[in-house]
Design an enzyme around this catalytic site. Structure first.
Site, mmCIF file in Angstrom:
data_model
loop_
_atom_site.group_PDB
_atom_site.id
_atom_site.type_symbol
_atom_site.label_atom_id
_atom_site.label_comp_id
_atom_site.label_asym_id
_atom_site.label_seq_id
_atom_site.Cartn_x
_atom_site.Cartn_y
_atom_site.Cartn_z
ATOM 1 N N CYS A 68 -16.610 -0.950 9.857
ATOM 2 C CA CYS A 68 -16.584 0.013 8.910
ATOM 3 C C CYS A 68 -15.315 0.101 8.374
ATOM 4 O O CYS A 68 -14.616 -0.701 8.207
ATOM 5 C CB CYS A 68 -15.240 0.383 10.803
ATOM 6 S SG CYS A 68 -14.296 2.017 10.173
ATOM 7 N N CYS A 111 0.632 -1.235 -0.058
ATOM 8 C CA CYS A 111 0.072 0.708 -0.333
ATOM 9 C C CYS A 111 0.763 1.147 0.083
ATOM 10 O O CYS A 111 1.706 1.217 1.100
ATOM 11 C CB CYS A 111 -1.164 -0.063 1.303
ATOM 12 S SG CYS A 111 -2.249 -1.282 1.506
HETATM 13 FE FE1 SF4 Z 1 0.218 -3.309 5.211
HETATM 14 FE FE2 SF4 Z 1 -2.440 -2.826 6.123
HETATM 15 FE FE3 SF4 Z 1 0.065 -0.481 5.756
HETATM 16 FE FE4 SF4 Z 1 -1.521 -2.294 3.580
HETATM 17 S S1 SF4 Z 1 -2.127 -0.469 5.120
HETATM 18 S S2 SF4 Z 1 0.895 -2.183 4.098
HETATM 19 S S3 SF4 Z 1 -1.944 -3.986 4.029
HETATM 20 S S4 SF4 Z 1 -0.353 -2.267 7.235
#
Ligand code: SF4
Ligand code: SAM
Ligand code: DTB
Length: 355
Positions: free
Chosen positions: A196, A65
């Protein structure tokens, strides 16, 4: 347009991107008036729900992400931590309750929880619930079995964000798909937990993408009970560290449109408040935001200090929601376990700070 589309108070699940973009483009005053009108039909205009976050497992996440300081792929200087001990989590939850929070949200930097983690996570849910707090977790993707186990342990809410529109999504995350996210939301809903789900603004998305995100959320089989709208927290080392600033008015507009499209949901003014002026936060509340994260830390980044939020609530005459929704004897119990030295939220109906 059908007749339901003409009645702004009806709960709808047939929103189109075009009409949502048109709402986003309304003259600002018309938009805010409309959002506030809907808000007052469904909610106490001076009550804001208060949640506290805790990172129960920090960093070293395998996902990519682009906004996230916890991804193992980016060097953000974050110290990785193992899953916290159950007792330590309960202690943090007690402190959150004493500070006036009514929901405790536990977040883990996982793609999804592993079987071996489940006993600890379930014990955390039970322990926090026993304190009389609402419980929320965000642990990544959930299959049916894990969603059912969390629901049976008593978990009230599960947070799993769609983050952005299906079209822009691929620019931000490649390691899990949009339909993976929708599947998790469906498992959470079917297990009987409250959903949510929201997103992040300020990642370089267009107005159309903001509309696309809101349409996805509002056209789910039922509206998420809670809709967090995050402003990107730009963290050095992440691919979005140098992203340009979002126009604050566009952020407020998106909150207003979320309120209009999901009238009964709690819209949470989530990450990014540390960079927002009091005036901007006040505008967000007027636009229909009625929930915040409270406490000095989000998961890994700063949030306004508790006394700053108490002062802001006092200036705006806003009450923490549990004060107005809890039965009087329950309120007595809350006050009885609160740290006597700590100010709880201002109770606007009393005209003084409660101790
Ligand atoms: Fe990991 Fe959640 Fe951060 Fe994405 S948003 S990198 S899944 S901790
Ligand atoms: N790992 C789990 C997952 O992704 O589902 C749970 C934790 S994750 C940190 C929860 C949410 O926090 C993300 O979906 C994203 O919307 C939000 N978030 C993470 N980093 C952020 C940032 N820098 N700015 C704003 N929101 C952020
Ligand atoms: C949500 O929508 N926002 C919260 C919560 N759900 C888990 C997380 C915000 C994280 C901001 C970056 C950080 O502190 O690591």
């Amino acid at each position: 347009m059908n007749s339901a589309a003409n009645n702004p108070l009806v709960i709808r699940h047939d929103w189109t991107v075009e009409e949502t973009e048109a709402l986003l483009r309304l003259p600002f005053n018309d938009l805010l008036f409309r959002a506030q009108t809907v808000h007052r039909e469904y909610h106490d205009p001076n009550a804001v729900q208060v949640s506290t976050l805790l990172s129960i497992k920090t960093g070293a996440c395998p996902e990519d992400c682009a906004y996230c300081p916890q991804s193992a792929r980016y060097d953000t200087g974050l110290e990785r931590e193992r899953l916290m001990e159950v007792e330590a989590v309960i202690e943090k939850a007690k402190a959150a309750k004493a500070a006036g929070s009514d929901r405790f949200c536990m977040g883990a930097a996982w793609r999804s929880p592993k079987e071996r983690d489940m006993p600890y996570v379930l014990a955390m849910v039970k322990g926090v619930k026993e304190l009389g707090l609402e419980t929320c977790m965000t642990l990544g993707m959930l299959d049916e079995g894990k969603a059912n186990a969390l629901a049976e342990a008593g978990l009230d809410y599960y947070n799993h964000n769609l983050d952005t529109s299906p079209e822009f999504y691929g620019e931000i995350i490649t390691t899990r798909t949009y339909s993976d996210r929708l599947n998790t939301l469906s498992n959470v809903r079917n297990a009987g937990m409250k959903v949510c789900s929201g997103g992040i603004l300020g990642m370089g998305e267009s107005d159309k993408d903001r509309a696309g995100l809101l349409v996805q959320l509002a056209n789910l089989p039922s509206h998420p009970d809670s809709v967090p709208i995050n402003q990107l927290v730009k963290v050095a080392g992440t691919p979005l560290e140098a992203q340009g600033d979002l126009d604050p008015l566009d952020f407020i507009r998106t909150i207003a449109v979320a309120r209009i499209m999901m009238p009964a949901s709690h819209v949470r003014l989530s990450a990014g408040r540390e960079e927002m002026s009091e005036e901007m936060q006040a505008m967000c509340f007027f636009a229909g935001a009625n929930s915040i994260f409270y406490g000095e830390c989000l998961l890994t980044t700063p949030n306004p200090a508790a006394n700053k939020d108490q002062a802001l609530f006092r200036k705006l005459g806003i009450n923490s929601e549990h004060r107005v929704t809890k039965a009087p004897q329950e309120l007595d119990e809350i006050l009885a376990v609160s740290a006597p030295e700590g100010d709880l939220f201002y109770d606007a109906s009393q005209g003084s700070v409660q101790h």
